[in-house]
Scaffold this motif. Structure first.
Motif, PDB file in Angstrom:
ATOM      1  N   ALA A 183     -10.684  61.590  16.899  1.00 38.81           N
ATOM      2  CA  ALA A 183     -10.692  60.431  16.006  1.00 38.81           C
ATOM      3  C   ALA A 183      -9.473  60.447  15.115  1.00 38.81           C
ATOM      4  N   THR A 184      -8.924  59.277  14.898  1.00 37.02           N
ATOM      5  CA  THR A 184      -7.840  59.135  13.920  1.00 37.02           C
ATOM      6  C   THR A 184      -8.129  57.874  13.130  1.00 37.02           C
ATOM      7  N   PRO A 185      -7.635  57.836  11.921  1.00 40.44           N
ATOM      8  CA  PRO A 185      -7.731  56.576  11.180  1.00 40.44           C
ATOM      9  C   PRO A 185      -7.042  55.493  11.989  1.00 40.44           C
ATOM     10  N   ARG A 187       4.076  42.125  36.509  1.00 42.65           N
ATOM     11  CA  ARG A 187       3.977  41.233  35.358  1.00 42.65           C
ATOM     12  C   ARG A 187       2.790  41.611  34.471  1.00 42.65           C
ATOM     13  N   ARG A 188       1.726  42.122  35.094  1.00 45.91           N
ATOM     14  CA  ARG A 188       0.487  42.422  34.347  1.00 45.91           C
ATOM     15  C   ARG A 188       0.351  43.858  33.918  1.00 45.91           C
ATOM     16  N   LEU A 189       1.142  44.731  34.498  1.00 47.89           N
ATOM     17  CA  LEU A 189       0.833  46.149  34.310  1.00 47.89           C
ATOM     18  C   LEU A 189       2.094  47.006  34.327  1.00 47.89           C
ATOM     19  N   LEU A 215     -14.041  48.282  22.573  1.00 45.60           N
ATOM     20  CA  LEU A 215     -13.561  49.157  23.632  1.00 45.60           C
ATOM     21  C   LEU A 215     -12.189  48.702  24.120  1.00 45.60           C
ATOM     22  N   ASP A 216     -11.273  49.645  24.205  1.00 47.58           N
ATOM     23  CA  ASP A 216      -9.933  49.353  24.729  1.00 47.58           C
ATOM     24  C   ASP A 216      -9.654  50.393  25.809  1.00 47.58           C
ATOM     25  N   LEU A 217      -9.372  49.925  27.015  1.00 53.53           N
ATOM     26  CA  LEU A 217      -9.086  50.842  28.121  1.00 53.53           C
ATOM     27  C   LEU A 217      -7.675  50.564  28.628  1.00 53.53           C
ATOM     28  N   VAL A 235     -12.341  56.206  17.682  1.00 56.79           N
ATOM     29  CA  VAL A 235     -12.604  57.401  18.470  1.00 56.79           C
ATOM     30  C   VAL A 235     -11.885  57.187  19.790  1.00 56.79           C
ATOM     31  N   ASN A 236     -11.076  58.152  20.197  1.00 53.69           N
ATOM     32  CA  ASN A 236     -10.308  58.041  21.438  1.00 53.69           C
ATOM     33  C   ASN A 236     -10.672  59.164  22.392  1.00 53.69           C
ATOM     34  N   THR A 237     -10.580  58.860  23.662  1.00 60.00           N
ATOM     35  CA  THR A 237     -10.728  59.890  24.676  1.00 60.00           C
ATOM     36  C   THR A 237      -9.881  59.471  25.869  1.00 60.00           C
ATOM     37  N   LEU A 251       4.807  57.501  22.001  1.00 58.65           N
ATOM     38  CA  LEU A 251       4.813  57.299  20.546  1.00 58.65           C
ATOM     39  C   LEU A 251       3.434  57.490  19.933  1.00 58.65           C
ATOM     40  N   ARG A 252       2.410  57.719  20.754  1.00 56.56           N
ATOM     41  CA  ARG A 252       1.042  57.622  20.247  1.00 56.56           C
ATOM     42  C   ARG A 252       0.255  58.903  20.414  1.00 56.56           C
ATOM     43  N   SER A 253       0.111  59.622  19.319  1.00 57.32           N
ATOM     44  CA  SER A 253      -0.605  60.890  19.421  1.00 57.32           C
ATOM     45  C   SER A 253      -2.065  60.672  19.817  1.00 57.32           C
ATOM     46  N   VAL A 274     -14.401  41.729  22.358  1.00 57.29           N
ATOM     47  CA  VAL A 274     -13.988  40.365  22.079  1.00 57.29           C
ATOM     48  C   VAL A 274     -12.507  40.419  21.740  1.00 57.29           C
ATOM     49  N   ARG A 275     -11.714  39.713  22.542  1.00 56.87           N
ATOM     50  CA  ARG A 275     -10.273  39.732  22.290  1.00 56.87           C
ATOM     51  C   ARG A 275      -9.928  38.742  21.201  1.00 56.87           C
ATOM     52  N   GLU A 276      -9.558  39.272  20.075  1.00 54.71           N
ATOM     53  CA  GLU A 276      -9.117  38.367  19.022  1.00 54.71           C
ATOM     54  C   GLU A 276      -7.693  38.756  18.652  1.00 54.71           C
TER      55      GLU A 276
HETATM   56  N1  A4P Z   1      -0.984  45.894  30.410  1.00 55.30           N
HETATM   57  C1  A4P Z   1       0.285  46.252  30.700  1.00 55.30           C
HETATM   58  N2  A4P Z   1       0.380  47.566  30.913  1.00 55.30           N
HETATM   59  C2  A4P Z   1      -0.877  48.082  30.769  1.00 55.30           C
HETATM   60  C3  A4P Z   1      -1.424  49.394  30.882  1.00 55.30           C
HETATM   61  N3  A4P Z   1      -0.666  50.468  31.198  1.00 55.30           N
HETATM   62  N4  A4P Z   1      -2.760  49.548  30.678  1.00 55.30           N
HETATM   63  C4  A4P Z   1      -1.399  44.514  30.135  1.00 55.30           C
HETATM   64  C5  A4P Z   1      -3.545  48.481  30.353  1.00 55.30           C
HETATM   65  N5  A4P Z   1      -3.079  47.196  30.226  1.00 55.30           N
HETATM   66  C6  A4P Z   1      -1.753  47.011  30.431  1.00 55.30           C
HETATM   67  O1  A4P Z   1      -3.837  44.491  26.905  1.00 55.30           O
HETATM   68  C7  A4P Z   1      -3.153  43.305  27.204  1.00 55.30           C
HETATM   69  C8  A4P Z   1      -2.612  43.348  28.609  1.00 55.30           C
HETATM   70  O2  A4P Z   1      -1.642  44.362  28.738  1.00 55.30           O
HETATM   71  C9  A4P Z   1      -3.613  43.700  29.687  1.00 55.30           C
HETATM   72  O3  A4P Z   1      -4.436  42.623  30.051  1.00 55.30           O
HETATM   73  C10 A4P Z   1      -2.683  44.092  30.844  1.00 55.30           C
HETATM   74  O4  A4P Z   1      -2.383  42.980  31.663  1.00 55.30           O
HETATM   75  P1  A4P Z   1      -4.853  44.519  25.719  1.00 55.30           P
HETATM   76  O5  A4P Z   1      -5.568  45.825  25.814  1.00 55.30           O
HETATM   77  O6  A4P Z   1      -5.643  43.288  25.694  1.00 55.30           O
HETATM   78  O7  A4P Z   1      -3.881  44.418  24.461  1.00 55.30           O
HETATM   79  P2  A4P Z   1      -4.148  45.058  23.103  1.00 55.30           P
HETATM   80  O8  A4P Z   1      -4.971  46.295  23.256  1.00 55.30           O
HETATM   81  O9  A4P Z   1      -4.627  44.027  22.155  1.00 55.30           O
HETATM   82  O10 A4P Z   1      -2.692  45.442  22.684  1.00 55.30           O
HETATM   83  P3  A4P Z   1      -2.072  46.792  22.994  1.00 55.30           P
HETATM   84  O11 A4P Z   1      -0.599  46.708  22.781  1.00 55.30           O
HETATM   85  O12 A4P Z   1      -2.548  47.328  24.302  1.00 55.30           O
HETATM   86  O13 A4P Z   1      -2.671  47.605  21.823  1.00 55.30           O
HETATM   87  P4  A4P Z   1      -2.829  49.115  21.995  1.00 55.30           P
HETATM   88  O14 A4P Z   1      -1.478  49.645  22.258  1.00 55.30           O
HETATM   89  O15 A4P Z   1      -3.898  49.398  22.969  1.00 55.30           O
HETATM   90  O16 A4P Z   1      -3.219  49.536  20.557  1.00 55.30           O
HETATM   91  N6  A4P Z   1      -5.438  53.307  16.367  1.00 55.30           N
HETATM   92  C11 A4P Z   1      -6.030  54.444  16.753  1.00 55.30           C
HETATM   93  N7  A4P Z   1      -6.193  55.458  15.892  1.00 55.30           N
HETATM   94  N8  A4P Z   1      -6.473  54.583  18.054  1.00 55.30           N
HETATM   95  C12 A4P Z   1      -6.314  53.575  18.988  1.00 55.30           C
HETATM   96  O17 A4P Z   1      -6.751  53.714  20.147  1.00 55.30           O
HETATM   97  N9  A4P Z   1      -5.445  51.382  19.465  1.00 55.30           N
HETATM   98  C13 A4P Z   1      -4.815  50.292  19.110  1.00 55.30           C
HETATM   99  C14 A4P Z   1      -4.519  49.288  20.120  1.00 55.30           C
HETATM  100  C15 A4P Z   1      -4.382  50.075  17.722  1.00 55.30           C
HETATM  101  N10 A4P Z   1      -4.633  51.185  16.835  1.00 55.30           N
HETATM  102  C16 A4P Z   1      -5.234  52.294  17.253  1.00 55.30           C
HETATM  103  C17 A4P Z   1      -5.659  52.392  18.597  1.00 55.30           C
END
Ligand code: A4P
Ligand code: MG
Length: 213
Positions: free
Chosen positions: A40-42, A109-111, A95-97, A56-58, A120-122, A85-87
């Motif tokens: 877990a991180t803030p 284009r998608r990935l 949940l973010d995967l 909470v991350n894993t 950059l992300r511990s 819910v994507r906002e």
């Molecule tokens: N996409 C492109 N590459 C990838 C990939 N390698 N894996 C595209 C997954 N998706 C990928 O993602 C948007 C689109 O990116 C996907 O539909 C895919 O086509 P998303 O998950 O909807 O976007 P998001 O999560 O709103 O933005 P982003 O930039 O992914 O945010 P992050 O980087 O996931 O950051 N703090 C802590 N402590 N722990 C966390 O886990 N996470 C975030 C989210 C912010 N702060 C956090 C944490």
């Protein structure tokens, strides 16, 4: 193909959600071979945004047959099924995967794999190394020093501390997850590490957490 999926949650029953994400992926033909210790991180949020609940991350080490985008489709499906819910971008989410790494790089284009912000992300790197120790030589150093060549976004700029070399130290035992998270909020660079995530359902179980300092 083998890949590592990063999973994060900062809303709802975070531990239960992460566990059911692994179960659902398994049910969709994505074999979950290993689950990282939960950390877990803030929450890191955009400058000026209100601080969200702690994450909470894993990470899941997975294997599946098919293209990388087939894995992405299943991740998006599980996110949907578990109520994300994507906002706003970087807002609180159930949940973010993300695909952090795969045995072959991929770009469409998608990935993009490896995930462009991984170094950059511990909160992503620590679980990744927990399930893929063979990547230590490549990524361990970024836990200490994010690469200067990468152009950090506003969120990633916040992730740069701690700048001092990181070594894992066990610092605390907390009475329960809530008190551990509270203490972590005041300890930059700290990560909660649960050797037995199932133990957190008992509200009085002791929780160990470690600090990267
Ligand atoms: N996409 C492109 N590459 C990838 C990939 N390698 N894996 C595209 C997954 N998706 C990928 O993602 C948007 C689109 O990116 C996907 O539909 C895919 O086509 P998303 O998950 O909807 O976007 P998001 O999560 O709103 O933005 P982003 O930039 O992914 O945010 P992050 O980087 O996931 O950051 N703090 C802590 N402590 N722990 C966390 O886990 N996470 C975030 C989210 C912010 N702060 C956090 C944490
Ligand atoms: Mg994401």
């Amino acid at each position: 193909m083998i890949a590592v999926v990063g999973a994060g949650s900062n809303l709802g029953s975070r531990f239960a959600l992460l566990r059911s994400a692994a179960r659902r992926l398994d049910g969709l033909g994505v074999r979950v071979e290993r689950i990282a210790r939960f950390v877990a991180t803030p929450a890191l949020v955009l400058p000026g945004a209100p601080p969200g609940p702690d994450f909470v991350n894993t990470a899941f080490r997975v294997s599946w047959s098919g293209a990388p985008e087939a894995l992405l489709d299943r991740l998006l499906r599980v996110e949907r099924e578990l109520g994300r819910v994507r906002e706003e971008r970087w807002g609180a989410r159930t949940l973010d995967l993300d695909i952090l790494w795969a045995e072959r790089p991929f770009r469409s284009r998608r990935l993009v794999v490896p995930h462009p912000a991984l170094e950059l992300r511990s909160f992503a790197l620590a679980p990744l190394l927990d399930v893929a120790p063979e990547l230590e030589h490549r990524y361990r150093r970024f836990l200490r020093h994010p690469p200067p060549r990468a152009k950090p976004g506003p969120l990633d700029a916040k992730l740069r501390p701690p700048l001092a070399p990181i070594r894992r130290i066990t610092t605390h035992e907390a009475a329960d997850v809530a008190s551990a998270l509270e203490a972590l909020g005041e300890t930059p660079g700290a990560l909660l590490s649960l050797d037995d995530p199932s133990s957190v359902s008992a509200s009085n179980s002791k929780v160990r957490f470690v600090r990267f300092a």
